[in-house]
Design a protein around this motif. Structure first.
Motif, PDB file in Angstrom:
ATOM      1  N   LEU A 114       9.277   2.038   3.802  1.00  0.00           N
ATOM      2  CA  LEU A 114       8.936   0.623   3.688  1.00  0.00           C
ATOM      3  C   LEU A 114       8.674   0.096   5.095  1.00  0.00           C
ATOM      4  O   LEU A 114       9.516   0.234   5.977  1.00  0.00           O
ATOM      5  N   ARG A 115       7.499  -0.483   5.306  1.00  0.00           N
ATOM      6  CA  ARG A 115       7.121  -0.924   6.650  1.00  0.00           C
ATOM      7  C   ARG A 115       6.524  -2.318   6.609  1.00  0.00           C
ATOM      8  O   ARG A 115       5.610  -2.590   5.834  1.00  0.00           O
ATOM      9  N   LEU A 127       4.175  -9.114   4.453  1.00  0.00           N
ATOM     10  CA  LEU A 127       3.439  -8.057   3.766  1.00  0.00           C
ATOM     11  C   LEU A 127       4.067  -6.716   4.105  1.00  0.00           C
ATOM     12  O   LEU A 127       4.266  -6.395   5.280  1.00  0.00           O
ATOM     13  N   LEU A 128       4.390  -5.934   3.073  1.00  0.00           N
ATOM     14  CA  LEU A 128       5.046  -4.639   3.247  1.00  0.00           C
ATOM     15  C   LEU A 128       4.182  -3.517   2.699  1.00  0.00           C
ATOM     16  O   LEU A 128       3.456  -3.702   1.726  1.00  0.00           O
ATOM     17  N   GLU A 129       4.298  -2.363   3.324  1.00  0.00           N
ATOM     18  CA  GLU A 129       3.665  -1.146   2.795  1.00  0.00           C
ATOM     19  C   GLU A 129       4.770  -0.250   2.247  1.00  0.00           C
ATOM     20  O   GLU A 129       5.751   0.039   2.948  1.00  0.00           O
ATOM     21  N   GLN A 130       4.635   0.153   0.995  1.00  0.00           N
ATOM     22  CA  GLN A 130       5.664   0.957   0.339  1.00  0.00           C
ATOM     23  C   GLN A 130       5.161   2.359   0.046  1.00  0.00           C
ATOM     24  O   GLN A 130       4.168   2.549  -0.665  1.00  0.00           O
ATOM     25  N   ASN A 131       5.863   3.342   0.597  1.00  0.00           N
ATOM     26  CA  ASN A 131       5.617   4.768   0.290  1.00  0.00           C
ATOM     27  C   ASN A 131       4.165   5.200   0.472  1.00  0.00           C
ATOM     28  O   ASN A 131       3.723   6.161  -0.157  1.00  0.00           O
ATOM     29  N   HIS A 132       3.393   4.491   1.306  1.00  0.00           N
ATOM     30  CA  HIS A 132       1.963   4.806   1.504  1.00  0.00           C
ATOM     31  C   HIS A 132       1.188   4.733   0.183  1.00  0.00           C
ATOM     32  O   HIS A 132       0.143   5.360   0.040  1.00  0.00           O
ATOM     33  N   GLU A 133       1.713   3.944  -0.771  1.00  0.00           N
ATOM     34  CA  GLU A 133       1.094   3.897  -2.107  1.00  0.00           C
ATOM     35  C   GLU A 133       0.676   2.496  -2.536  1.00  0.00           C
ATOM     36  O   GLU A 133      -0.265   2.333  -3.308  1.00  0.00           O
ATOM     37  N   ARG A 134       1.389   1.449  -2.060  1.00  0.00           N
ATOM     38  CA  ARG A 134       1.077   0.091  -2.488  1.00  0.00           C
ATOM     39  C   ARG A 134       1.486  -0.920  -1.421  1.00  0.00           C
ATOM     40  O   ARG A 134       2.267  -0.615  -0.514  1.00  0.00           O
ATOM     41  N   PHE A 157      -2.217   6.124   1.555  1.00  0.00           N
ATOM     42  CA  PHE A 157      -2.960   5.420   2.599  1.00  0.00           C
ATOM     43  C   PHE A 157      -1.965   4.929   3.649  1.00  0.00           C
ATOM     44  O   PHE A 157      -0.747   4.928   3.440  1.00  0.00           O
ATOM     45  N   GLU A 158      -2.493   4.530   4.785  1.00  0.00           N
ATOM     46  CA  GLU A 158      -1.668   3.939   5.838  1.00  0.00           C
ATOM     47  C   GLU A 158      -2.366   2.681   6.326  1.00  0.00           C
ATOM     48  O   GLU A 158      -3.527   2.730   6.734  1.00  0.00           O
ATOM     49  N   ALA A 159      -1.675   1.556   6.255  1.00  0.00           N
ATOM     50  CA  ALA A 159      -2.267   0.262   6.616  1.00  0.00           C
ATOM     51  C   ALA A 159      -2.008  -0.054   8.080  1.00  0.00           C
ATOM     52  O   ALA A 159      -0.943   0.257   8.620  1.00  0.00           O
TER      53      ALA A 159
END
Length: 204
Positions: A114-115, A127-134, A157-159
């Motif tokens: 989680l990033r 805004l968070l990126e979860q598991n490179h999936e959503r 993916f990587e945001a």
């Protein structure tokens, strides 16, 4: 680099003129992970002071949030703490911004990663990126999560957040061309001086 990278495929995180990585000291793999910074001005490494976290073992990740350097402490499928360094390089300026409990996003499945990426315009959501999936919005006040529906995203993916700049790339090209031309002139001048020194001898 006098350290061992914990994530060998991850790029350095740029903040306050330094690139940052999560590392371990060489030959001490049982030690806790560290954050190391490479200062682009003086071209040297230094360790970043860590916040006072819980005693439990956790996984570290680093990022930038609202132009501040941040650290993510992942407590292995239990929760994630997001820390922000309000004054870069000052240990006492670390502040825990928020915590995301695993149960809060159960509808999206468990998170191993989680990033935080950016604040909303109102500053009330992150805004968070979860598991490179959503992608997810986390409401700081209500402590609730909502999914971001974006079609066509690859998996995984990587945001990344891109910051606009008014500096033209042409300036660098012109500078490089000037440097190149200057170097060529110096070579020509040296050849001419060598020719004159060899071709003419002054007899007294």
């Amino acid at each position: 680099m006098p350290y061992v990278l914990c994530y060998t495929k991850k790029n350095g995180t740029l903040a306050s003129g330094c690139l940052h990585w999560v590392v371990n000291r060489k030959f001490k793999f049982d030690d806790s992970d560290l954050i190391v910074a490479f200062d682009l001005t003086v071209e040297s490494f230094r360790e970043v002071p860590m916040p006072k976290c819980a005693v439990e073992k956790f996984q570290i990740d680093v990022g930038v949030l609202g132009r501040c350097f941040c650290m993510v402490a992942n407590y292995y499928d239990i929760r994630v703490d997001v820390w922000v360094m309000k004054e870069y390089g000052v240990k006492e300026s670390w502040a825990k911004l928020f915590t995301v409990e695993q149960e809060v996003i159960f509808f999206c499945g468990t998170f191993t990663y989680l990033r935080p990426l950016a604040y909303s315009k109102s500053g009330e959501e992150v805004l968070l990126e979860q598991n490179h999936e959503r992608l997810l919005w986390y409401d700081l006040r209500k402590k609730k999560i909502k999914n971001v529906n974006l079609g066509g995203l690859p998996t995984p993916f990587e945001a990344h957040i891109c910051v606009g700049s008014l500096v033209s790339a042409e300036v660098n090209r012109e500078y490089n061309e000037k440097q190149h031309n200057s170097g060529a002139e110096k070579i020509k001048s040296k050849k001419r001086d060598d020719f004159l020194s060899k071709g003419f001898k002054l007899v007294l």
